[in-house]
Design a protein around this motif. Structure first.
Motif, short mmCIF file in Angstrom:
data_model
loop_
_atom_site.label_atom_id
_atom_site.label_comp_id
_atom_site.label_asym_id
_atom_site.label_seq_id
_atom_site.Cartn_x
_atom_site.Cartn_y
_atom_site.Cartn_z
N VAL D 121 35.37 46.79 53.99
CA VAL D 121 36.24 45.62 53.95
C VAL D 121 37.67 45.95 53.54
O VAL D 121 38.45 45.08 53.18
CB VAL D 121 35.68 44.53 53.00
N CYS D 122 38.03 47.20 53.62
CA CYS D 122 39.39 47.62 53.30
C CYS D 122 40.38 46.96 54.28
O CYS D 122 40.15 46.95 55.49
CB CYS D 122 39.50 49.13 53.39
N LEU D 123 41.48 46.46 53.76
CA LEU D 123 42.47 45.81 54.60
C LEU D 123 43.63 46.72 54.99
O LEU D 123 44.47 46.35 55.82
CB LEU D 123 43.02 44.57 53.89
N CYS D 124 43.71 47.88 54.41
CA CYS D 124 44.86 48.76 54.62
C CYS D 124 45.20 48.99 56.10
O CYS D 124 46.38 48.98 56.47
CB CYS D 124 44.65 50.09 53.93
N PRO D 125 44.23 49.22 56.98
CA PRO D 125 44.60 49.49 58.37
C PRO D 125 45.23 48.28 59.05
O PRO D 125 45.76 48.40 60.15
CB PRO D 125 43.26 49.83 59.04
N HIS D 131 48.79 48.72 52.55
CA HIS D 131 47.97 48.62 51.34
C HIS D 131 47.15 47.34 51.40
O HIS D 131 47.50 46.41 52.11
CB HIS D 131 48.85 48.58 50.09
N CYS D 132 46.07 47.26 50.64
CA CYS D 132 45.38 45.98 50.54
C CYS D 132 45.46 45.46 49.12
O CYS D 132 44.80 44.51 48.76
CB CYS D 132 43.93 46.09 51.01
N GLU D 133 46.32 46.05 48.35
CA GLU D 133 46.29 45.75 46.93
C GLU D 133 46.72 44.33 46.57
O GLU D 133 46.24 43.76 45.62
CB GLU D 133 47.13 46.75 46.15
N LEU D 161 40.00 57.77 54.13
CA LEU D 161 40.42 58.12 52.78
C LEU D 161 40.65 56.90 51.92
O LEU D 161 40.88 57.01 50.73
CB LEU D 161 41.72 58.91 52.83
N CYS D 162 40.61 55.75 52.55
CA CYS D 162 40.98 54.52 51.85
C CYS D 162 39.88 53.48 52.01
O CYS D 162 40.07 52.46 52.63
CB CYS D 162 42.30 54.00 52.45
N PRO D 163 38.71 53.76 51.54
CA PRO D 163 37.59 52.87 51.80
C PRO D 163 37.76 51.49 51.16
O PRO D 163 37.36 50.50 51.72
CB PRO D 163 36.40 53.60 51.19
N CYS D 164 38.35 51.45 50.00
CA CYS D 164 38.66 50.16 49.41
C CYS D 164 37.42 49.35 49.06
O CYS D 164 37.54 48.20 48.64
CB CYS D 164 39.51 49.32 50.35
N LEU D 165 36.26 49.87 49.31
CA LEU D 165 35.07 49.13 48.90
C LEU D 165 35.12 48.95 47.39
O LEU D 165 35.49 49.87 46.67
CB LEU D 165 33.81 49.90 49.27
N ALA D 171 40.79 54.96 45.01
CA ALA D 171 41.71 53.86 45.28
C ALA D 171 42.12 53.88 46.74
O ALA D 171 41.78 54.78 47.50
CB ALA D 171 42.94 53.97 44.40
N CYS D 172 42.86 52.86 47.12
CA CYS D 172 43.32 52.76 48.50
C CYS D 172 44.61 53.51 48.74
O CYS D 172 44.96 53.78 49.89
CB CYS D 172 43.58 51.30 48.84
N ARG D 173 45.34 53.79 47.71
CA ARG D 173 46.71 54.18 47.92
C ARG D 173 46.90 55.49 48.67
O ARG D 173 47.63 55.59 49.63
CB ARG D 173 47.44 54.24 46.58
ZN LIG Z 1 42.41 49.32 51.33
#
Ligand SMILES: [Zn+2]
Ligand SMILES: [Zn+2]
Ligand SMILES: [Zn+2]
Ligand SMILES: [Zn+2]
Ligand SMILES: [Zn+2]
Ligand SMILES: [Zn+2]
Lengths: 288, 288, 288, 288, 288, 288
Positions: D121-125, D131-133, D161-165, D171-173
């Motif tokens: 569920v990472c929003l970064c892409p 970022h999804c922060e 690299l940014c799973p964000c789970l 971390a996502c960064r």
């Molecule tokens: Zn993310």
């Protein structure tokens, strides 16, 4: 956040509280009375550093114990305080017929057959060299054995400082209030754990932690590891001194503090606490 | 039975002992220094019941703290002791600009930016009714809240007896050394457990158990349940009194006893202990 | 749901983090350096499969160890690598005066009296039949003993594959990188647990789990069951190979990976990790 | 000491061993297959750093999954790898109809209705700022979030690299293999524990620890604290690299090492492990 | 409070449920079949109190066991029921060639070499005094040994009431359904714990708790303390009577109740349950 | 091996046994009496399936309860059994003035002000659709909720089968003795754990596990996770049936079996057990 702040759920009502405090309740049956037996059969010698406590000759034991047993005392711990014993290399006098401890056991066993009798097995008072290390407990005498700086006995009886009980976190060597190096204090947990394990392997009927109050976390540890052995906490003379002198100075009420400490012993170790202070206090409460 | 009696396996050598005692070691970084801040900016008012401790005005904080920080102190806990504050129903003065605690936070934050600053949040000194119960901590004031009989503060500052910290096993109501009913003492474990759980849910940065020594088993419990939150132990004034008066009476050495107690705190709770006694003692050790 | 998402409570500030990471910190005193001692007194023989490591003759030990001890190394583990020893049925050469391991112990004990010296006790290199099973460790040789497929030693020294340490989850039998059947891997937990229990009963001074990284859960288990015995983790050659070849292929930085693995060892087992890689890495960090 | 050395009691017979290893057994039903879905519907793009793995377009999913499901696969985890998505401030494309991940869920749900489908569920892409922060997981982005130095993804797809789970200890960064400061590694236990607690409070259906092998002790911890939630272990690309390159260099057999690692995952966490390597390996075993 | 009420997170989907119930699943391989062997080689004597169960002569064993083994049975427990044996002081007949139990072991070992064979070692049926206390298990015969009032055997074979297995919480003395004093029941936890510890020390291959259902908490305790020893639960005849008569009276379905009890055994003790009822029931399920 | 076989150490003496059994002791204060209240104020309607139990009208409550309270009963649990109530969509009658349960609470509160009163909160008897799922406990009604096949109530009163208490491991849906699918039984541990956690979060004053005997391991689990909440065990009608019919058939003594079960409840859960059988039995013991 409301529901998360319901601190009192589970104990707002007296019945809920009573269900949750049964493991902390105590009465005379949860106490062990330590008896220091001298070899003057009719002696009652007050112990200066333990106000209200005395060393007793064998002929005085029944009279002293009767009211305590009547109030519910179930167990005593006998310390021999021989002064006239003939010492030798192997401490032969320790189990001789005329040794105060042996005589006290026989007397109490006959007068109060239902009492559970425990007995200190330190040989130091009976050996010519003043140690029991070459005999029963050779492992107890390394430099790491002294783990507390709270004195455990009145100066008049050197070997109360030398309990030598396998479950005792103190060593036999030092006979006066000593200042334990910090390293030794830091090893208390390891030391206590290894000794309790050994006692269980050797068939001990009861485990004991002493001193009590500064080591309640270890009391908890020992109970967690050996939940099916009775566990006692010994309230040493140094602990008594703290409470007594603090109360004398007006810092708090002696009775209140003793009850808080005894409650804490029960909270940490389900079965039994030992020490003259608590027993006497309960007794006085009942007779007043 | 020989091999079963190898008590010292695992700690016969200094290196083995050092590996096993790292969790018990402590230095200035494991201590929190409590600061009582008065609203007389230049005051240094000795606290009669805590020999060596004083209440400080905001202008005296830097001078007092500098040597302690130089020795490694990392954290302080600020108690406001307002005497001139205008009280109202909701304790508005508690976070007013000119309140001693707020001023102290700003001053320390500026002088020692690397220090971690904790602050007592009790509202009692700031409310016209002398309670904070209708405000921040309504749940703290039932009859079961007072769980210890060890006084926690000098009589001169009533609200040290009323810390009101959520992690405090005492309630706000009683402002003088009280005699807690036995039922309340018996609930200490339940009470402490519910409060620590609540603190964690509310995002607390540190948990605290006080008093310390008579509750080391609860310290162990809290750490076991919340191993990833820093845990502090507060050495209350009543505990200090026990040690001080016992040492004054010659029962033991004050320094030795303080070190044993502090070692015990670290043994039971891995991170940090709090109390002026320990900090001062370390400081004196270094300067002598 | 806000308050429930305060992930960083308890570690938002550097001081809070330092309190929580003390059990994970490590320096040279938390490392054991393994030494492979050959019987050519002046030899320094690089071990092909362990870049940066070598087998040393007894005359080279002091020079090799001095800088490591200067940086804080407190403990070594000696493996004898005899090539000229006269083998017999019972492995008599294992404790002969001129055996490399015995000579190394004496030399190190004399040059670095404060070091804690551990020693591999496998008899395989000294027996004519190439096994130690009929001697010291008969129980180690059933079909379930080989529990890992990670090679633990360079092929040049067969018995590094045959550690035979009672606390070793591998058996003595296989002398080359073997492919352990899945059943054996599945028994690793049971196997490790029974061996650690036995070591404690026999008076072991230290427990050891090896390999390390693929068994960190067992490291945790052993520490939980035996919290008062020092616990070491052995970083075997196969683990080193994973890190080395992964880093060579550019998948990650060797130094970073080693630090992460060593930090993980400390996180799982409070006291000590063993392996040349970590020690050398720390040493290089300091000298660069 | 004879009886004390019976190491094999409890597992000398195959039936005894089978009883003790059921919790370590695994087959396809204990594996989750991660799927990287690109927005080229017919693409099959090999991932350079994960030999044998590829990114798939939605039209290729059924053909790729069919044989795995036939062999017993029960669960997949979908990672969207959008390349043509229109990014905005709030990542609106993440749940748009034509987003690869959403299309993949619908396709798999229709083709394999019995499969359990998990989704990153990472929003970064999908965000213009990368970022999804500021959206879903504001707490994940402090300096302490990066806790491992093992890369978790092929460089070609930055956001692996940014799973964000929420259950991800990274971390996502950072979007490239980074070198985590040692302080961050040391906080891994605290960090992982707080996140697992939060996930449980928020109603998570599964907990996950990643990377796996260097954190098996944390896997054990999470399972101990949350025994009634399924727990997965993610075998990240950095872990695969270690095994792959070690095996390529001849240090050990890839298949054997994979089986040992997967067995270890099951030993530490009763239910499920995730990672393409294990699934493919099982599949190849069955088809050969 | 919404998110806090997600009871079904973690098990809303069949795959999630299957992951969480693997430790509770059972089939024939999780059952032990008890066999009562009489010394009439061709006998099949129904046991009145255990409907569907019988005592078998050695010649009938293979025919009786074959279908059960075909369905997956992996283990049997043999009880000798000698009627013609010559008793003496030391129970010599217990391991004589012609003793039913010994003959049964040989027969089963030869017919079903892959089966794990356990055997009751009580000497009572073979001693002239009807006790085994002076022989193998002197400690079992104090007044506290009888801890349950649930009969464990059909009245026709007195010594099924006298299992004498070290892991049996019942003593040998009483040979008919007895009414255990409350004090004895209250000691069940202590008694069971000490016996399990002893069995482990003596090298036991399996631990056993019996009866099962009224002691599931002790089953959990024993497994927690000895996680690396297989643990069995014995479903005694008294437990069977409860289920049988309750079902006969229409209170519930026998099959359903047996499955619930067996599931509970597996839930509390991961490996194995023992009792004719469960085995027969599974067998009937398969053949119907 | 001698010392290792001292099974009775720790409980050879009555005093040692009394110390170890205090947590298992029980009297009337450890029992909760369930009361089924009908809306015929003067009714006493025997419950066929629970010999000795009846449904009572509000006017009969005081007379029925007086002797039990005199013997020490401290807590009751009220189940409303309305027959004349006007049902609607939302179950409004549940807390109406004239509802039997509400009237019973008022009556008992007035007659026995010191009693702790618990009350069933199931809405099913008051809703026109016969369910409470759309109201108070929506999460309770999935297919996994029915976890036991032991009937919990007499068929005459459908909703005893539908307790709906949040701490109840059964769902509301089935109103007659049902045969729970095996999958549901296998989820009992997960289900019970999630519900107990939810109850604690919601501020429950007491936790409850039911049925009792087949789930004593879960009783132990709940107490271990929530040690500072009172825990009750409900002895359901199906459990009573087992004991009653087994005793009727001569398999064992009813009184002895009830005492063994109640002792087991206390052994597993320190505070309280609930069920008419035990209360009545104690009462009869005292009056005979
Ligand atoms: Zn993310
Ligand atoms: Zn001595
Ligand atoms: Zn306040
Ligand atoms: Zn060897
Ligand atoms: Zn017998
Ligand atoms: Zn309902």
């Amino acid at each position: 956040m409301q529901a998360q702040s319901v601190l009192h759920s589970g104990y707002f009502h007296p019945v809920l509280r009573s269900w949750q405090t049964s493991a902390t309740a105590f009465d005379a049956s949860n106490l062990i009375y330590p008896i220091f037996v001298t070899d003057s059969p009719d002696a009652v010698e007050p112990i200066a550093s333990l106000p209200g406590q005395a060393r007793y000759g064998v002929n005085k034991l029944e009279g002293m114990l009767r009211p305590l047993v009547d109030e519910g005392l179930k167990c005593v711990l006998i310390f021999g305080v021989p002064t006239k014993v003939r010492k030798d290399e192997r401490g032969s006098a320790a189990d001789a017929e005329n040794t105060p401890a042996i005589q006290a056991i026989k007397k109490i066993c006959s007068s109060f057959p239902e009492l559970l009798i425990a007995c200190d097995v330190c040989l130091c008072p009976y050996t010519s060299h003043g140690h029991c290390e070459t005999l029963r407990c050779p492992n107890l005498h390394s430099e790491t054995d002294d783990v507390t700086s709270f004195p455990q006995a009145p100066a008049a009886w050197p070997c109360e400082l030398c309990p030598c009980l396998p479950r005792d976190p103190r060593a036999c060597r030092g006979h006066e209030p000593s200042s334990a190096p910090l390293t030794q204090l830091a090893m208390a947990r390891v030391c206590q754990s290894h000794r309790a394990d050994r006692d269980v392997r050797e068939g001990a009927d009861m485990l004991m932690v002493k001193p009590g109050m500064p080591y309640l976390d270890l009391v908890r540890d020992v109970k967690a590891k050996h939940p099916t052995h009775p566990l006692a906490v010994y309230h040493v003379s140094g602990e008594f001194a703290m409470l007594w002198h603090g109360a004398q100075a007006g810092a708090f009420s002696l009775k209140t503090a003793v009850m808080e400490v005894m409650t804490g012993f029960r909270r940490a170790a389900p079965e039994v606490a030992e020490g003259g202070t608590g027993v006497k206090r309960l007794s006085e409460d009942n007779t007043q």
